[in-house]
Design a protein around this motif. Structure first.
Motif, PDB file in Angstrom:
ATOM      1  N   GLY A   5     -25.393 -28.252   3.615  1.00 23.66           N
ATOM      2  CA  GLY A   5     -26.545 -27.499   3.419  1.00 23.66           C
ATOM      3  C   GLY A   5     -27.608 -27.362   3.967  1.00 23.66           C
ATOM      4  N   THR A   6     -28.814 -27.035   3.535  1.00 25.26           N
ATOM      5  CA  THR A   6     -29.948 -27.225   3.857  1.00 25.26           C
ATOM      6  C   THR A   6     -31.112 -28.118   2.203  1.00 25.26           C
ATOM      7  OG1 THR A   6     -30.783 -25.216   2.825  1.00 25.26           O
ATOM      8  CG2 THR A   6     -30.852 -25.396   5.413  1.00 25.26           C
ATOM      9  N   THR A   7     -31.531 -28.735   2.904  1.00 24.48           N
ATOM     10  CA  THR A   7     -31.980 -28.897   1.269  1.00 24.48           C
ATOM     11  C   THR A   7     -33.181 -28.484   0.498  1.00 24.48           C
ATOM     12  OG1 THR A   7     -33.303 -30.716   2.896  1.00 24.48           O
ATOM     13  CG2 THR A   7     -34.285 -30.693   0.892  1.00 24.48           C
ATOM     14  N   GLY A   8     -33.149 -27.616   1.133  1.00 23.95           N
ATOM     15  CA  GLY A   8     -33.603 -25.397  -0.213  1.00 23.95           C
ATOM     16  C   GLY A   8     -32.640 -25.326  -0.801  1.00 23.95           C
ATOM     17  N   GLU A   9     -31.751 -25.344  -0.365  1.00 18.07           N
ATOM     18  CA  GLU A   9     -30.330 -24.660  -1.577  1.00 18.07           C
ATOM     19  C   GLU A   9     -30.167 -25.619  -1.447  1.00 18.07           C
ATOM     20  OE1 GLU A   9     -28.946 -21.448   3.044  1.00 18.07           O
ATOM     21  OE2 GLU A   9     -28.903 -23.851   2.552  1.00 18.07           O
ATOM     22  N   ARG A  10     -29.747 -26.868  -1.235  1.00 15.49           N
ATOM     23  CA  ARG A  10     -28.562 -28.245  -2.715  1.00 15.49           C
ATOM     24  C   ARG A  10     -29.875 -27.694  -3.820  1.00 15.49           C
ATOM     25  NH1 ARG A  10     -28.457 -31.170   2.253  1.00 15.49           N
ATOM     26  NH2 ARG A  10     -29.982 -32.690   1.682  1.00 15.49           N
ATOM     27  N   ALA A 105     -33.473 -15.857 -12.347  1.00 17.04           N
ATOM     28  CA  ALA A 105     -34.664 -16.644 -12.839  1.00 17.04           C
ATOM     29  C   ALA A 105     -35.580 -17.484 -11.714  1.00 17.04           C
ATOM     30  CB  ALA A 105     -34.682 -17.333 -13.995  1.00 17.04           C
ATOM     31  N   SER A 106     -34.802 -18.329 -11.095  1.00 17.64           N
ATOM     32  CA  SER A 106     -35.319 -19.417 -10.067  1.00 17.64           C
ATOM     33  C   SER A 106     -35.800 -19.546  -8.921  1.00 17.64           C
ATOM     34  CB  SER A 106     -34.727 -20.849 -10.580  1.00 17.64           C
ATOM     35  OG  SER A 106     -33.799 -20.937  -9.788  1.00 17.64           O
ATOM     36  N   GLY A 107     -35.032 -18.072  -8.302  1.00 20.56           N
ATOM     37  CA  GLY A 107     -35.076 -16.883  -7.440  1.00 20.56           C
ATOM     38  C   GLY A 107     -34.171 -18.003  -6.341  1.00 20.56           C
ATOM     39  N   ASP A 108     -32.764 -18.439  -6.984  1.00 17.16           N
ATOM     40  CA  ASP A 108     -32.012 -18.551  -5.749  1.00 17.16           C
ATOM     41  C   ASP A 108     -31.705 -17.444  -5.631  1.00 17.16           C
ATOM     42  OD1 ASP A 108     -30.084 -19.696  -5.192  1.00 17.16           O
ATOM     43  OD2 ASP A 108     -29.646 -20.768  -6.917  1.00 17.16           O
ATOM     44  N   ARG A 109     -30.907 -17.975  -3.989  1.00 19.04           N
ATOM     45  CA  ARG A 109     -30.599 -16.755  -2.935  1.00 19.04           C
ATOM     46  C   ARG A 109     -29.768 -16.319  -3.438  1.00 19.04           C
ATOM     47  NH1 ARG A 109     -29.584 -19.102   2.863  1.00 19.04           N
ATOM     48  NH2 ARG A 109     -28.420 -17.444   2.620  1.00 19.04           N
ATOM     49  N   TRP A 110     -29.011 -17.463  -4.202  1.00 16.34           N
ATOM     50  CA  TRP A 110     -27.265 -17.152  -4.405  1.00 16.34           C
ATOM     51  C   TRP A 110     -26.994 -17.063  -5.756  1.00 16.34           C
ATOM     52  CZ3 TRP A 110     -24.691 -17.939  -0.248  1.00 16.34           C
ATOM     53  CH2 TRP A 110     -25.706 -19.029   1.292  1.00 16.34           C
ATOM     54  N   HIS A 111     -27.754 -16.346  -6.347  1.00 18.84           N
ATOM     55  CA  HIS A 111     -27.813 -15.992  -7.713  1.00 18.84           C
ATOM     56  C   HIS A 111     -26.931 -14.813  -7.891  1.00 18.84           C
ATOM     57  CE1 HIS A 111     -30.155 -12.138  -7.910  1.00 18.84           C
ATOM     58  NE2 HIS A 111     -30.792 -12.499  -6.553  1.00 18.84           N
ATOM     59  N   ARG A 112     -26.714 -14.147  -6.940  1.00 21.03           N
ATOM     60  CA  ARG A 112     -25.512 -12.641  -7.059  1.00 21.03           C
ATOM     61  C   ARG A 112     -23.885 -14.141  -6.647  1.00 21.03           C
ATOM     62  NH1 ARG A 112     -29.865 -10.798  -3.498  1.00 21.03           N
ATOM     63  NH2 ARG A 112     -30.446  -8.924  -4.390  1.00 21.03           N
ATOM     64  N   HIS A 113     -23.960 -14.389  -6.289  1.00 23.91           N
ATOM     65  CA  HIS A 113     -22.550 -15.249  -6.153  1.00 23.91           C
ATOM     66  C   HIS A 113     -22.244 -15.552  -7.377  1.00 23.91           C
ATOM     67  CE1 HIS A 113     -23.751 -15.559  -1.554  1.00 23.91           C
ATOM     68  NE2 HIS A 113     -22.671 -15.503  -1.656  1.00 23.91           N
ATOM     69  N   PHE A 172     -21.797 -20.226   0.289  1.00 19.55           N
ATOM     70  CA  PHE A 172     -21.843 -20.883  -1.025  1.00 19.55           C
ATOM     71  C   PHE A 172     -21.555 -21.659  -1.126  1.00 19.55           C
ATOM     72  CE2 PHE A 172     -20.604 -20.657  -5.832  1.00 19.55           C
ATOM     73  CZ  PHE A 172     -21.604 -20.622  -6.237  1.00 19.55           C
ATOM     74  N   LEU A 173     -20.613 -22.546  -1.261  1.00 20.75           N
ATOM     75  CA  LEU A 173     -18.887 -23.532  -1.851  1.00 20.75           C
ATOM     76  C   LEU A 173     -20.007 -24.272  -0.713  1.00 20.75           C
ATOM     77  CD1 LEU A 173     -15.327 -21.772  -1.293  1.00 20.75           C
ATOM     78  CD2 LEU A 173     -16.601 -22.929  -3.232  1.00 20.75           C
TER      79      LEU A 173
END
Length: 287
Positions: A5-10, A105-113, A172-173
């Protein structure tokens, strides 16, 4: 995306706490709950098999045996093992929902997952208690004549759905911390291996040992005919016991993984209602 994963995603998924470093850390519930729940799985499985051996293996006829079998046989809905599994799955759904809320709340792109996982596990908890999926068996068998390993015909719907679900959650995984990713994968493999794989292996035993029953009841002058199947086979009980044990172990590990993921993201103390003896039943995440 590569497997790390990317640094931002981690950073987004890891939240404020440090990610778990080992598989054991990734599935560890607060206090001593992980070994306690795994012992409960072993105990329920043993009592279930014992009730079947006594009733159908040695034809023992004693007071209370029917009650023991009715409440503890793992293949019965509304029994104690089904209730136990329902609670595990619902608890995981609740922690996933909290994680989704914190992720959004933190703006995580994975919140829907996270949210979709929560909904999926809420459904699984309901299905565990009521066996909704079994309602698809009669029409599928009537339409396609499934038998043998496909006698529990709902699996022909489950396998494609699992493949689609896996593809939807693949990125996501891959973005999860390594230990958490393995915790999710191992717990899913155990749960699905039991629910689908061993279920298919148990189907021929069910077909060969099942005895169809017809019950007629009259209420208010209205006659209702109910068709059912009675199983009197220790072999089937043993295979069904393996199936349910795998599901329960997978649920325990996944509950631990969701608790760790929530604690890691929020940095809050995660508690369970009652602690095993000699333990405070809680852990506090490092801030």
């Amino acid at each position: 995306m590569n497997g790390r994963g990317t640094t931002g995603e981690r950073a987004s998924i890891e939240g404020g706490g440090a990610p778990p470093r080992t598989f054991r850390d990734a599935v560890r519930l607060p206090g001593r709950w992980t070994p306690v729940l795994l012992l409960a799985v072993a105990g329920l499985s043993a009592v279930s098999l014992l009730s079947q051996v006594l009733k159908h293996g040695v034809d023992l006829d004693v007071d209370g045996l029917n009650t023991l079998e009715r409440w503890f046989f793992v293949d019965r809905e509304m029994g104690i093992p089904a209730w136990f599994s329902t609670l595990l799955l619902f608890a995981a759904a609740e922690r996933l929902w909290q994680t989704a809320t914190a992720a959004k709340a933190s703006g995580d792109r994975w919140h829907r997952h996270w949210r979709l996982l929560s909904i999926a596990f809420a459904y699984l908890s309901l299905d565990e208690l009521t066996e909704i999926h079994e309602q698809t068996i009669p029409p599928l068998k009537a339409a396609f004549g499934f038998s043998g390993v496909l006698a529990f015909a709902w699996v022909v719907l489950a396998v494609p759905l699992l493949v689609v679900f896996g593809l939807v959650f693949l990125r996501f995984l891959l973005a999860l911390p390594r230990a958490t990713r393995w915790a999710f994968l191992v717990s899913a493999a155990l749960y699905c291996g039991g629910a689908v794989g061993v279920e298919m292996l148990s189907a021929p035993f069910f077909d060969s040992a099942g005895v169809e029953t017809v019950t007629t009841t009259v209420v208010g002058g209205v006659e209702t005919v109910t068709h059912g199947v009675v199983i009197e086979s220790v072999a089937y009980a043993a295979v069904a016991g393996v199936e349910e044990a795998l599901e329960m172990v997978g649920s325990v590990l996944f509950l631990g993984a969701t608790a760790v993921a929530l604690r890691q993201r929020t940095g809050r103390t995660v508690t369970l209602p009652v602690a095993p003896a000699g333990d405070a039943g809680r852990v506090t995440a490092a801030r």
